[in-house]
Design an enzyme around this catalytic site. Structure first.
Site, mmCIF file in Angstrom:
data_model
loop_
_atom_site.group_PDB
_atom_site.id
_atom_site.type_symbol
_atom_site.label_atom_id
_atom_site.label_comp_id
_atom_site.label_asym_id
_atom_site.label_seq_id
_atom_site.Cartn_x
_atom_site.Cartn_y
_atom_site.Cartn_z
ATOM 1 N N LYS A 91 19.824 4.010 11.217
ATOM 2 C CA LYS A 91 21.267 3.756 11.163
ATOM 3 C C LYS A 91 22.017 4.871 10.423
ATOM 4 O O LYS A 91 23.184 5.133 10.704
ATOM 5 C CB LYS A 91 21.574 2.398 10.543
ATOM 6 C CG LYS A 91 21.625 1.281 11.570
ATOM 7 C CD LYS A 91 20.286 0.884 12.078
ATOM 8 C CE LYS A 91 19.974 0.828 13.486
ATOM 9 N NZ LYS A 91 18.591 0.529 13.825
ATOM 10 N N ALA A 102 -4.757 -4.332 0.600
ATOM 11 C CA ALA A 102 -5.499 -5.589 0.456
ATOM 12 C C ALA A 102 -6.299 -5.889 1.711
ATOM 13 O O ALA A 102 -5.902 -5.532 2.817
ATOM 14 C CB ALA A 102 -4.517 -6.725 0.200
ATOM 15 N N HIS A 147 44.811 -11.132 14.527
ATOM 16 C CA HIS A 147 45.246 -10.047 15.409
ATOM 17 C C HIS A 147 45.718 -8.874 14.564
ATOM 18 O O HIS A 147 46.431 -9.091 13.601
ATOM 19 C CB HIS A 147 46.393 -10.531 16.298
ATOM 20 C CG HIS A 147 46.953 -9.423 17.141
ATOM 21 N ND1 HIS A 147 46.308 -8.985 18.285
ATOM 22 C CD2 HIS A 147 48.064 -8.658 16.993
ATOM 23 C CE1 HIS A 147 47.009 -7.999 18.820
ATOM 24 N NE2 HIS A 147 48.080 -7.773 18.057
ATOM 25 N N GLY A 153 6.804 0.353 22.091
ATOM 26 C CA GLY A 153 6.636 -0.901 21.363
ATOM 27 C C GLY A 153 5.767 -0.724 20.138
ATOM 28 O O GLY A 153 5.324 0.383 19.820
ATOM 29 N N LYS A 205 0.813 -1.228 0.000
ATOM 30 C CA LYS A 205 0.000 0.000 0.000
ATOM 31 C C LYS A 205 0.839 1.268 0.000
ATOM 32 O O LYS A 205 0.361 2.334 -0.353
ATOM 33 C CB LYS A 205 -0.959 -0.002 1.183
ATOM 34 C CG LYS A 205 -0.304 0.125 2.521
ATOM 35 C CD LYS A 205 -1.351 0.223 3.614
ATOM 36 C CE LYS A 205 -0.664 0.395 4.950
ATOM 37 N NZ LYS A 205 -1.541 0.576 6.051
ATOM 38 N N GLY A 207 13.327 0.664 25.538
ATOM 39 C CA GLY A 207 13.613 -0.508 24.703
ATOM 40 C C GLY A 207 14.588 -0.112 23.597
ATOM 41 O O GLY A 207 15.191 0.963 23.634
HETATM 42 P P1 FAD Z 1 7.109 -4.085 7.621
HETATM 43 O O1 FAD Z 1 8.507 -3.749 7.355
HETATM 44 O O2 FAD Z 1 6.359 -3.245 8.597
HETATM 45 O O3 FAD Z 1 6.358 -4.093 6.230
HETATM 46 C C1 FAD Z 1 4.979 -4.292 6.133
HETATM 47 C C2 FAD Z 1 4.490 -3.660 4.853
HETATM 48 O O4 FAD Z 1 3.139 -4.047 4.639
HETATM 49 C C3 FAD Z 1 4.496 -2.142 4.885
HETATM 50 O O5 FAD Z 1 5.233 -1.643 3.789
HETATM 51 C C4 FAD Z 1 3.023 -1.751 4.810
HETATM 52 O O6 FAD Z 1 2.824 -0.563 4.075
HETATM 53 C C5 FAD Z 1 2.428 -2.951 4.095
HETATM 54 N N1 FAD Z 1 1.002 -3.171 4.378
HETATM 55 C C6 FAD Z 1 0.401 -3.192 5.584
HETATM 56 N N2 FAD Z 1 -0.893 -3.481 5.471
HETATM 57 C C7 FAD Z 1 -1.137 -3.660 4.158
HETATM 58 C C8 FAD Z 1 -2.283 -4.006 3.409
HETATM 59 N N3 FAD Z 1 -3.453 -4.258 3.995
HETATM 60 N N4 FAD Z 1 -2.169 -4.095 2.062
HETATM 61 C C9 FAD Z 1 -0.973 -3.854 1.448
HETATM 62 N N5 FAD Z 1 0.149 -3.535 2.114
HETATM 63 C C10 FAD Z 1 0.073 -3.458 3.453
HETATM 64 N N6 FAD Z 1 14.826 -4.345 12.903
HETATM 65 C C11 FAD Z 1 16.069 -4.837 12.783
HETATM 66 O O7 FAD Z 1 16.226 -6.042 12.542
HETATM 67 N N7 FAD Z 1 17.161 -4.028 12.910
HETATM 68 C C12 FAD Z 1 17.048 -2.714 13.180
HETATM 69 O O8 FAD Z 1 18.053 -2.014 13.291
HETATM 70 C C13 FAD Z 1 15.750 -2.169 13.330
HETATM 71 N N8 FAD Z 1 15.577 -0.858 13.584
HETATM 72 C C14 FAD Z 1 14.316 -0.344 13.677
HETATM 73 C C15 FAD Z 1 14.153 1.003 13.951
HETATM 74 C C16 FAD Z 1 12.892 1.546 14.042
HETATM 75 C C17 FAD Z 1 12.726 3.012 14.343
HETATM 76 C C18 FAD Z 1 11.746 0.709 13.829
HETATM 77 C C19 FAD Z 1 10.370 1.293 13.907
HETATM 78 C C20 FAD Z 1 11.901 -0.631 13.565
HETATM 79 C C21 FAD Z 1 13.178 -1.174 13.496
HETATM 80 N N9 FAD Z 1 13.377 -2.526 13.239
HETATM 81 C C22 FAD Z 1 14.641 -3.032 13.164
HETATM 82 C C23 FAD Z 1 12.239 -3.452 13.070
HETATM 83 C C24 FAD Z 1 12.017 -3.765 11.579
HETATM 84 O O9 FAD Z 1 11.832 -2.567 10.869
HETATM 85 C C25 FAD Z 1 10.816 -4.664 11.427
HETATM 86 O O10 FAD Z 1 10.992 -5.811 12.242
HETATM 87 C C26 FAD Z 1 10.644 -5.123 9.990
HETATM 88 O O11 FAD Z 1 10.471 -4.031 9.129
HETATM 89 C C27 FAD Z 1 9.446 -6.062 9.881
HETATM 90 O O12 FAD Z 1 9.285 -6.449 8.566
HETATM 91 P P2 FAD Z 1 7.855 -6.881 8.003
HETATM 92 O O13 FAD Z 1 8.082 -7.217 6.581
HETATM 93 O O14 FAD Z 1 7.252 -7.886 8.897
HETATM 94 O O15 FAD Z 1 6.946 -5.580 8.152
#
Ligand code: FAD
Length: 468
Positions: A52, A115, A444, A272, A36, A184
């Site tokens: 980062k 979706a 080292h 969180g 989306k 956290g």
């Molecule tokens: P997401 O990355 O959230 O992607 C989900 C996608 O689904 C989004 O693009 C959204 O637009 C789309 N979507 C949602 N609903 C719908 C729908 N109904 N229809 C179509 N599309 C939809 N993790 C690390 O491992 N290392 C880090 O250093 C780290 N730093 C972070 C820093 C911050 C500030 C934050 C907020 C998070 C961080 N994370 C980090 C966590 C990491 O970003 C998430 O764990 C990761 O992005 C999860 O991936 P995902 O694919 O499950 O979900």
């Protein structure tokens, strides 16, 4: 053999969804990905990568300020915050463009739309251009991620000075003061960013310690370092309410049984994240969930045949690398292979200065589980490379089973901890013992030598430390 030509629909293009889409396409699937917003999800657009970039910029500033210690004459006159933000955006866009390219190269059809389920095998998509499409049949992988949780603290929603992590990535100016609700990973990383840019940072955490899931002894060291750098930290402190004030916001906190007030220009709410599944209409498909967190088994299968779920929308370990590996597992199962997810080697990384990383059991976990263990600690003060890089701040700690000396956990506070931890994850995955670690020759001078020395310390034979 995979089921070539299998239709696979992936909902969400974050590190879970886009990886699942690529893996399914590699196995011969006809893949459609629905996103989306922007490909790359939270991680590339408002999470891992932009934070980062800001942390790297903050670290560069700190290094420049200390360059004189090494005889390099640097006169730091300040920084250009707008340029920092521009760099952040350009790195994110470059990576997002890369994912777009990978979608094309793997012949994945990308639909820009939202979706929702209308039944257990049909999705209704409202596209960004206003048109609608119904997709049915095939396997469905849900990867809709998470969104910041808003705590029910009176005054938070109404106060414009209260921001979430996304807001904290694009502040027009560096705030003079920042109060962070939540100690956290996200809270601590933003504390590290803004304090290095000169903001007065205060962290309020309800639990007895920061980073509750990380190793306790090393967390205490990090807290100490953060406090020395000027960050104020209050644990066992509960925010009661937020009011407006001339500075920005007044935060009322209960601390040690008494009321305490803090004022700050901005309040970052980092308590969180919650699974982002509300708009999906899970109930129309009959998908079991706990308050929106989708339930899956080790194959990433939901209770509904042919529907899988991965990543943050499960509401479990919210990390990009977890989402990606789960994406690979779901795609392989959807394509007819047999794969399962095992989180034993998941590293947890925190990009503070110095970095903090851990894999496997902490000492606290071992105690809770009643596992008999021994530990080995090696202070980075005695590691040449660490002494050069950050004055030797930090420590490596290994946790070993008492009888067989198998590696149960490794925890590192120090420069490049988030890179070094990969060796330790491999060791745990291969069920290595202390002997394997000691027999492996580490170059080292490197920071990795400290991992081997920590193993030696567990045997009371560390070379560069006094064995107690
Ligand atoms: P997401 O990355 O959230 O992607 C989900 C996608 O689904 C989004 O693009 C959204 O637009 C789309 N979507 C949602 N609903 C719908 C729908 N109904 N229809 C179509 N599309 C939809 N993790 C690390 O491992 N290392 C880090 O250093 C780290 N730093 C972070 C820093 C911050 C500030 C934050 C907020 C998070 C961080 N994370 C980090 C966590 C990491 O970003 C998430 O764990 C990761 O992005 C999860 O991936 P995902 O694919 O499950 O979900």
């Amino acid at each position: 053999m995979s089921n070539e030509n299998q239709e696979v629909i992936v909902v969400g293009g974050g590190p879970g969804g886009y990886v699942a889409a690529i893996r399914a396409a590699q196995l011969g699937g006809r893949v459609t990905l629905i996103e989306k917003s922007k490909l790359g999800g939270t991680c590339l657009n408002v999470g891992c990568i932009p934070t980062k970039v800001l942390l790297h910029a903050a670290d560069l500033l700190a290094e420049a300020n200390h360059a004189n210690d090494f005889g390099i004459n640097v006169n730091v006159t300040g920084f250009d915050w707008k340029k920092v933000l521009k760099k952040k955006d350009s790195v994110s866009s470059q990576l997002v463009n890369g994912i777009n390219g990978l979608m094309r190269a793997n012949k994945i059809k990308v639909i820009n739309g939202t979706a929702e389920f209308v039944s257990s095998d049909t999705l209704f998509v409202t596209k960004a251009d206003g048109t609608k499409e119904t997709l049915s049949g095939g396997k469905i992988i849900i990867a809709t991620g998470s969104v910041p949780a808003i705590p029910p603290i009176p005054g938070v929603k109404e106060n414009d000075h209260c921001i979430n992590s996304t807001g904290a990535l694009s502040l027009a100016e560096i705030p003079k003061s920042l109060l962070i609700i939540g100690g956290g990973v996200i809270g601590v990383e933003f504390a590290s960013i803004y304090s290095q840019f000169g903001t007065k940072v205060t962290i309020i955490e309800a639990l007895p310690k920061l980073l509750p899931l990380m190793e306790g002894e090393l967390t205490a060291l990090l807290r100490n370092k953060m406090e020395k750098s000027g960050i104020e930290i209050y644990t066992e402190a509960k925010v009661q309410s937020v009011e407006s004030s001339s500075v920005g916001a007044k935060v009322n906190v209960e601390y040690k049984g008494e009321g305490k007030c803090f004022e700050a220009e901005k309040v970052l709410v980092a308590v969180g994240r919650r699974a982002n599944t509300k708009a999906l209409n899970l109930e129309k498909a009959g998908i079991e969930n706990d308050n929106g967190k989708i339930r899956v088994n080790h194959k990433m299968e939901t209770n509904v045949p042919d529907i899988y779920a991965i990543g943050d929308c499960l509401g479990q370990v919210m990390l990009a690398h977890v989402a990606s590996v789960q994406g690979e597992v779901a795609a392989e199962n959807a394509m007819g292979l047999e794969a399962s997810y095992n989180g034993k080697t998941v590293p947890s990384c925190i990009y503070t200065n110095p970095e903090f990383a851990g894999v496997g059991l902490t000492e606290e976990n071992a105690k809770e589980k009643g596992i008999e263990y021994i530990t080995g600690n090696f202070p980075l003060m005695s590691n040449g490379k660490a002494l050069i890089m950050n004055g030797g701040e930090g420590m490596v700690k290994v946790i070993l089973g008492k009888e067989f000396k198998e590696i149960l956990g490794v925890h590192i506070l120090g420069p490049r901890a988030t890179d070094i931890i990969a060796e330790c994850a491999l060791a745990i995955g291969m069920e290595a013992t202390i002997e394997d670690l000691i027999e492996t020759i580490h170059a080292h001078p490197t920071l990795t030598e400290a991992v081997r020395e920590a193993a030696l310390a567990a045997e009371k034979i560390a070379i560069h430390a006094i064995n107690k």
